[in-house]
Design a protein around this motif. Structure first.
Motif, short mmCIF file in Angstrom:
data_model
loop_
_atom_site.label_atom_id
_atom_site.label_comp_id
_atom_site.label_asym_id
_atom_site.label_seq_id
_atom_site.Cartn_x
_atom_site.Cartn_y
_atom_site.Cartn_z
N TRP A 290 0.85 -1.19 0.00
CA TRP A 290 0.00 0.00 0.00
C TRP A 290 0.89 1.25 0.00
N PRO A 291 0.35 2.40 -0.35
CA PRO A 291 1.17 3.63 -0.33
C PRO A 291 1.74 3.95 1.04
N ASP A 292 1.02 3.59 2.12
CA ASP A 292 1.49 3.89 3.48
C ASP A 292 2.18 2.70 4.14
N GLU A 293 2.73 1.82 3.34
CA GLU A 293 3.46 0.65 3.84
C GLU A 293 4.57 1.07 4.81
N LYS A 294 4.74 0.29 5.87
CA LYS A 294 5.86 0.46 6.80
C LYS A 294 6.58 -0.88 6.94
N VAL A 295 7.90 -0.84 7.01
CA VAL A 295 8.71 -2.03 7.25
C VAL A 295 9.57 -1.77 8.48
N VAL A 296 9.42 -2.63 9.47
CA VAL A 296 10.18 -2.48 10.71
C VAL A 296 10.97 -3.77 10.92
N ARG A 297 12.28 -3.64 11.04
CA ARG A 297 13.16 -4.79 11.30
C ARG A 297 13.56 -4.77 12.77
N THR A 298 13.38 -5.89 13.43
CA THR A 298 13.65 -5.95 14.85
C THR A 298 13.98 -7.39 15.23
N THR A 299 13.81 -7.75 16.48
CA THR A 299 14.01 -9.13 16.94
C THR A 299 12.78 -9.57 17.71
N ILE A 300 12.73 -10.87 18.00
CA ILE A 300 11.60 -11.37 18.78
C ILE A 300 11.52 -10.66 20.12
N ALA A 301 12.65 -10.47 20.78
CA ALA A 301 12.65 -9.85 22.10
C ALA A 301 12.19 -8.40 22.06
N GLN A 302 12.43 -7.71 20.94
CA GLN A 302 12.14 -6.28 20.84
C GLN A 302 10.91 -5.96 20.00
N MET A 303 10.22 -6.98 19.49
CA MET A 303 9.16 -6.72 18.51
C MET A 303 7.99 -5.91 19.09
N ALA A 304 7.61 -6.16 20.33
CA ALA A 304 6.48 -5.43 20.92
C ALA A 304 6.81 -3.94 21.04
N GLN A 305 8.02 -3.64 21.50
CA GLN A 305 8.43 -2.25 21.64
C GLN A 305 8.55 -1.58 20.27
N ALA A 306 9.09 -2.31 19.29
CA ALA A 306 9.24 -1.74 17.95
C ALA A 306 7.88 -1.41 17.34
#
Length: 251
Positions: A194-210
């Motif tokens: 979609w035009p407002d796509e977001k991609v966030v790279r993180t880890t399992i431990a940090q995914m909730a915070q990310a």
């Protein structure tokens, strides 16, 4: 005739040519308004009757489609992504079978494919993972007992988790409990293609915070696994030392 058409992952030009042609010819379109990009409705002719299934029950959807098909109209049931993944179209087809109404399914680009494209990633890497698990966390609706996140995580394969962006903390805990290391890479893809796509790279431990930092609470896929890492073996498919049906190995 009724056509179940996969709308694709979001971008209106990712619908198939067959799907777009059917939208252009359709007399009636019932689309999943909560997830399908409304820009796709621009393919429809001016006098097409358009219904948003987000506000309808299964019975109301069938009350629209069945009489239209019986009257000889071309009906398109427009599902997000590909109907075979969380499309809830089997129950519709069973009702059509009972009414002896013909239908066809037109596949589409699933959001899990759109997410891989957004991540510029390959889910199946040699010596890393040759299996992709598509699943979701239980929420208001259950999952089979043998398909709990912890049990699936035990395989260590690539996972693509749908419909679970609002449960990131619990998901993180259960992935780790199932056997993933806390530092296993995660890619969160919000509204892939979609035009407002977001991609966030993180880890399992940090995914909730990310997810919290990027205000992602829904309409996102969580991809998990070392396919997002940098270590993998070269594929034998194009290896000059590997013989295939079409090519002899070079010494």
């Amino acid at each position: 005739m009724i056509y179940f058409v996969g709308a694709g992952s979001g971008a209106p030009d990712l619908i198939t040519i067959r799907g777009a042609n059917l939208l252009q010819k359709a007399d009636v379109v019932v689309y999943a308004g909560s997830l399908v990009n409304p820009a796709l409705l621009e393919y429809c002719k001016a006098d097409c009757q358009i219904y948003n299934s987000a506000t309808m029950t299964l019975e109301e959807v069938m009350d629209v489609m069945i009489p239209a098909a019986q009257a000889g109209q071309l009906v398109v049931r427009l599902h997000t992504g590909d109907p075979c993944v969380y499309g809830a179209h089997r129950e519709q087809m069973d009702i059509l079978d009972a009414h002896e109404i013909a239908y066809e399914v037109v596949p589409g680009v699933s959001s899990f494919c759109g997410a891989a494209a957004a991540l510029k990633a390959e889910y199946t890497l040699p010596d890393v993972s040759q299996t992709v698990i598509l699943t979701r966390m239980e929420g208001r609706t259950p999952v089979p007992e043998k398909e709990k996140i912890e049990l699936l995580a035990a395989h260590g394969a690539t996972m693509v988790i749908f419909l679970s962006a609002g449960q990131m903390e619990q998901l993180s805990e259960r992935l780790i409990a199932g056997g993933y290391a806390p530092d296993t890479p995660v890619g969160i893809v919000y509204k892939a293609t979609w035009p407002d796509e977001k991609v966030v790279r993180t880890t399992i431990a940090q995914m909730a915070q990310a997810a919290k930092e990027h205000n992602i609470t829904k309409t996102a896929l969580i991809t998990v696994g070392n396919f997002l890492g940098s270590n993998y073996e070269r594929s034998k498919l194009y290896d000059p030392t590997f013989t295939t049906e079409f090519r002899e190995a070079k010494q």
